[in-house]
Every structure is written in C-alpha cells, then in structure tokens.
Design a protein around this motif. Structure first.
Motif, PDB file in Angstrom:
ATOM      1  N   SER A   1       0.834  -1.212   0.000  1.00 56.05           N
ATOM      2  CA  SER A   1       0.000   0.000   0.000  1.00 56.05           C
ATOM      3  C   SER A   1       0.865   1.257   0.000  1.00 56.05           C
ATOM      4  O   SER A   1       0.568   2.232  -0.701  1.00 56.05           O
ATOM      5  CB  SER A   1      -0.921  -0.004   1.223  1.00 56.05           C
ATOM      6  OG  SER A   1      -1.719   1.152   1.260  1.00 56.05           O
ATOM      7  N   ASP A   2       1.940   1.203   0.767  1.00 57.91           N
ATOM      8  CA  ASP A   2       2.880   2.327   0.835  1.00 57.91           C
ATOM      9  C   ASP A   2       3.502   2.575  -0.542  1.00 57.91           C
ATOM     10  O   ASP A   2       3.588   3.715  -1.021  1.00 57.91           O
ATOM     11  CB  ASP A   2       3.968   1.998   1.866  1.00 57.91           C
ATOM     12  CG  ASP A   2       4.722   3.239   2.324  1.00 57.91           C
ATOM     13  OD1 ASP A   2       4.708   4.254   1.604  1.00 57.91           O
ATOM     14  OD2 ASP A   2       5.341   3.185   3.406  1.00 57.91           O
ATOM     15  N   TYR A   3       3.927   1.494  -1.191  1.00 57.32           N
ATOM     16  CA  TYR A   3       4.532   1.607  -2.515  1.00 57.32           C
ATOM     17  C   TYR A   3       3.520   2.137  -3.535  1.00 57.32           C
ATOM     18  O   TYR A   3       3.848   2.987  -4.378  1.00 57.32           O
ATOM     19  CB  TYR A   3       5.067   0.242  -2.971  1.00 57.32           C
ATOM     20  CG  TYR A   3       5.601   0.237  -4.384  1.00 57.32           C
ATOM     21  CD1 TYR A   3       6.868   0.732  -4.676  1.00 57.32           C
ATOM     22  CD2 TYR A   3       4.820  -0.259  -5.440  1.00 57.32           C
ATOM     23  CE1 TYR A   3       7.356   0.741  -5.979  1.00 57.32           C
ATOM     24  CE2 TYR A   3       5.299  -0.259  -6.737  1.00 57.32           C
ATOM     25  CZ  TYR A   3       6.566   0.254  -7.005  1.00 57.32           C
ATOM     26  OH  TYR A   3       7.045   0.267  -8.304  1.00 57.32           O
ATOM     27  N   THR A   4       2.275   1.665  -3.453  1.00 64.04           N
ATOM     28  CA  THR A   4       1.225   2.107  -4.383  1.00 64.04           C
ATOM     29  C   THR A   4       1.004   3.610  -4.274  1.00 64.04           C
ATOM     30  O   THR A   4       0.833   4.306  -5.283  1.00 64.04           O
ATOM     31  CB  THR A   4      -0.090   1.364  -4.088  1.00 64.04           C
ATOM     32  OG1 THR A   4       0.120  -0.050  -4.225  1.00 64.04           O
ATOM     33  CG2 THR A   4      -1.194   1.802  -5.038  1.00 64.04           C
ATOM     34  N   GLN A   5       1.021   4.119  -3.067  1.00 63.75           N
ATOM     35  CA  GLN A   5       0.856   5.555  -2.865  1.00 63.75           C
ATOM     36  C   GLN A   5       2.021   6.335  -3.469  1.00 63.75           C
ATOM     37  O   GLN A   5       1.819   7.351  -4.138  1.00 63.75           O
ATOM     38  CB  GLN A   5       0.734   5.874  -1.380  1.00 63.75           C
ATOM     39  CG  GLN A   5       0.502   7.350  -1.089  1.00 63.75           C
ATOM     40  CD  GLN A   5       0.457   7.658   0.393  1.00 63.75           C
ATOM     41  OE1 GLN A   5       1.385   7.325   1.140  1.00 63.75           O
ATOM     42  NE2 GLN A   5      -0.612   8.300   0.838  1.00 63.75           N
ATOM     43  N   THR A   6       3.229   5.861  -3.221  1.00 64.14           N
ATOM     44  CA  THR A   6       4.415   6.533  -3.768  1.00 64.14           C
ATOM     45  C   THR A   6       4.411   6.498  -5.289  1.00 64.14           C
ATOM     46  O   THR A   6       4.742   7.493  -5.952  1.00 64.14           O
ATOM     47  CB  THR A   6       5.698   5.873  -3.235  1.00 64.14           C
ATOM     48  OG1 THR A   6       5.684   5.871  -1.807  1.00 64.14           O
ATOM     49  CG2 THR A   6       6.935   6.605  -3.721  1.00 64.14           C
ATOM     50  N   LEU A   7       4.011   5.355  -5.854  1.00 64.26           N
ATOM     51  CA  LEU A   7       3.980   5.199  -7.309  1.00 64.26           C
ATOM     52  C   LEU A   7       2.998   6.174  -7.955  1.00 64.26           C
ATOM     53  O   LEU A   7       3.253   6.682  -9.060  1.00 64.26           O
ATOM     54  CB  LEU A   7       3.601   3.760  -7.670  1.00 64.26           C
ATOM     55  CG  LEU A   7       3.644   3.385  -9.151  1.00 64.26           C
ATOM     56  CD1 LEU A   7       5.082   3.459  -9.684  1.00 64.26           C
ATOM     57  CD2 LEU A   7       3.062   1.986  -9.371  1.00 64.26           C
TER      58      LEU A   7
END
Length: 384
Positions: A230-236
């Motif tokens: 989820s953290d990576y999805t937000q950053t992406l």
C-alpha cells in the motif's frame, strides 16, 4: 423668574450691586442643579452596564451549559449564531443517537462558533487551546486517517485535522507553537492529533514524554506485507518513474535478502519501534488498533478506542455502512448533508499487483518480528 422674585422682595430696586449678586447666585444654583442631574443619570446607567459586563465574563468561565446560554445575556449576534447553527447540529444528533443529543449539540455549536470566531477577532472564544491528551502515532498506511475521522464524531473529542509533524519535523518551533495549532476544547473534552511518522521516529517517544508522561498513544497496525504494498502504491501514484516493488524490497531476491533500509519495509518491523517507545511509556498507555478489523468491524474497534480514552461508547455500528466501491466502511449520511462521510479519493486505491512468490518471501521475513510483537502486546493479529 427666580431673579425677579428675589430682587423685588429682598433688595431695593435701587441697589444695583445687590441685584447683580443675587443674579450671579441664582445662575450658580441653576448650574449646580444641572451638573447634579447629569451626574445622577450617568451614575444609574453605568453600574448596570458594568454589572452586565461582569455577568458576561462570569458566564464565559462557566461550564458548557452556561456557555450555550451566554448569548441570551450578552450579544444578540452571538445568540443569532447559536440559533442558526442548530440545523447543523441535527445532522450530528442523527449520528450520535438519543443518548448523546445534548452533548452532541454542544460540540456542533462549539465547532461552528470556533470556525466563525477564527475569522472575527472581536468575537468571544470558547474553551482553551491545550496540548493533546492523546496521539495517534502510527503507522503509515495502517488506517490512521479512518480512526481519526471516526473518533472525531464523538462529542467529547476535538481533533486537529491536519498532521502537524511536531515531534519529528517541527520540534524546534516549541510547545507554544504546537499548542496554538490545536482546536479549542472545553475541560471535559479530549484534544487529539495524528501523525503516523511518529511511530518510526527515534526521538519522538522521548519528546512526547517530555511534554507529558501521561499521554495516551494509539497505534494502528496492519499486516506488514500488505502495508508495504500500500505504501509503494501511494508513492507510485506520485512518482511513476520509481523502480519496481521487487527491486526496492530486496538487496538480492534470489538469496532472499530483504532491504531493511527501505522505509516501506522498515516501518513494518513493529517490534523494533515498539521497544523504543517502551523506554518512555508503559504498555498500558499504548492501544493497538487492527487495520484489518477496522475494515470488517469498525464499530468494535472504535468501541475499544473509546474505552481506552475513557469515553462513553457513543460511536456504534449504527454509524457505519460498508462502501463496496472503496472497499472500506464510511460514516452514514447525516441529515444535514447530501453525501455520506467517506475518506478521500487517495484512500482505497487498488494495490499494485505483486508476484505471489515475492509476497511469500516477505511473509517469511516478517514472521519472527510478528511473533515477538504478538508476545509483547499480548495479542495475535494473525498475519501469518
């Protein structure tokens, strides 16, 4: 007339000096009478004004019942504001139920008055700005915004809507600056704020303890693998050109070497961060919310949060409905609004698809950290 009467009866007409004296004497008496009348009238008016001002000031320092009655004694404009805000109060009454009608009306009225008074420096201000009694300190992408928005409908909670980042980024600005950000609260209300990065900031526990050793802390935790994705999805969504999740998560994937320097991985090692907090706070001062149960049973999780904060259980299952489009619960529509209260568009994003083998490798990596965390907090979150 007084002059003619006195001059004709007391002094002879031929005596000009005596008549002048009597004339001056008569004028002096008239002037004294006029002054006395003016002073007497002002003396009867001013004490009443001072009494009314004293009455207003005394009401200002009384409890919430008197606060809502202040407008009757003081200013018509304040009374008009309270009455006009009653329609907004109806919506919150619908959320909080019959048990809390009185306290919900107080909080809604207070919210609107605070907002209007912030734009009018001449308006009286109710309550005081206080340092927070409770903090939502973590974790990022765990569900902290949902907890904040849900608990804010409680009439005895006032919370800062934005993340102040005081204990990690703005500590040099001082406690007075921090206090100034807080909403005004009555003595019976709890002041709160949330900044998820506090949980992983090394200096945060010591700094919060210096503010108050009795601060209550809320940590929203979630399966660390799901949280990292989820953290990576937000950053992406903000930086589309970043490397793939697999590249960032592993130093050497073939050997299963996870890169713990990557923040998305490091945050999920909950036990390491918790050990730092326990140097300054008792475990009983920290309440852990399950990010998974916050979705499947929001009323149950909020009930436990209310218990932890020492609040009456006002927020119940009748306040929520499950939004299938977003994939998480929302607050039911109050009568004063045409829309239900759901979290923003950035919440509920569809996660990036990750290879199942990568997920399994990360589960193996986190398992020993999870087990120690379960043992420490006395609860199995069943992430394995």
């Amino acid at each position: 007339m007084a002059y003619r009467f006195l001059s004709s009866r007391i002094v002879p007409p031929s005596n000009r000096l005596s008549r002048r004296f009597i004339f001056i004497f008569t004028i002096s008496l008239s002037f004294m009478y006029l002054c006395y009348s003016i002073l007497f009238c002002s003396g009867t008016i001013m004490p009443n004004q001072r009494l009314e001002e004293h009455h207003c000031v005394r009401l200002k320092n009384m409890g919430s019942k008197k606060l809502l009655q202040k407008s009757h004694y003081c200013t018509i404009s304040a009374k008009a504001r309270v009455i006009s805000d009653e329609t907004r109060a109806v919506g919150l009454l619908n959320l909080t139920g019959n048990q809390s009608k009185h306290s919900a009306f107080q909080k809604t009225t207070q919210d609107v008055l605070d907002h209007k008074q912030s734009n009018n420096t001449n308006s009286p201000k109710y309550g005081n700005k206080k340092l927070p009694n409770a903090l939502i300190v973590g974790v990022k992408k765990g569900g902290t915004r949902a907890v904040l928005e849900f608990i804010r409908i409680h009439p005895d909670v006032r919370a800062l809507g934005t993340e102040p980042h005081f204990f990690d980024r703005n500590y040099d600005k001082g406690l007075d600056w921090y206090r100034g950000l807080m909403p005004r609260t009555l003595d019976s209300q709890i002041t709160m704020e949330k900044t998820p990065s506090y949980f992983v900031t090394r200096e945060a526990p010591r700094r919060i303890s210096n503010m108050s050793r009795e601060t209550k802390l809320i940590v929203v935790v979630r399966n660390p693998v799901t949280r990292a994705i989820s953290d990576y999805t937000q950053t992406l969504s903000k930086k589309p050109d970043i490397p793939s999740f697999e590249e960032l998560a592993f130093k050497n994937r073939s050997q299963g070497m996870v890169d713990t320097s990557w923040n998305a991985i490091r945050i999920g090692m909950y036990i390491l961060h918790l050990e730092n907090w326990l140097q300054y706070f008792r475990l009983s001062q920290i309440h852990f919310v399950s990010g998974e149960r916050l979705i499947t049973d929001p009323a149950g999780e909020l009930g436990r949060v209310q218990d932890f904060l020492g609040l009456k259980r006002i927020i119940t299952d009748k306040h929520f409905y499950f939004n299938r489009t977003k994939g998480f619960p929302c607050l039911k529509k109050p009568e004063s609004s045409s829309q239900p209260r759901c979290l923003g568009k950035s919440k509920g994003r569809t996660h990036v698809q990750i290879d199942q083998e990568v997920i399994e490798q990360l589960r193996e990596f986190y398992r020993p950290f999870n087990v120690k965390f379960y043992e420490m907090v006395g609860h199995d979150f069943r992430w394995d």
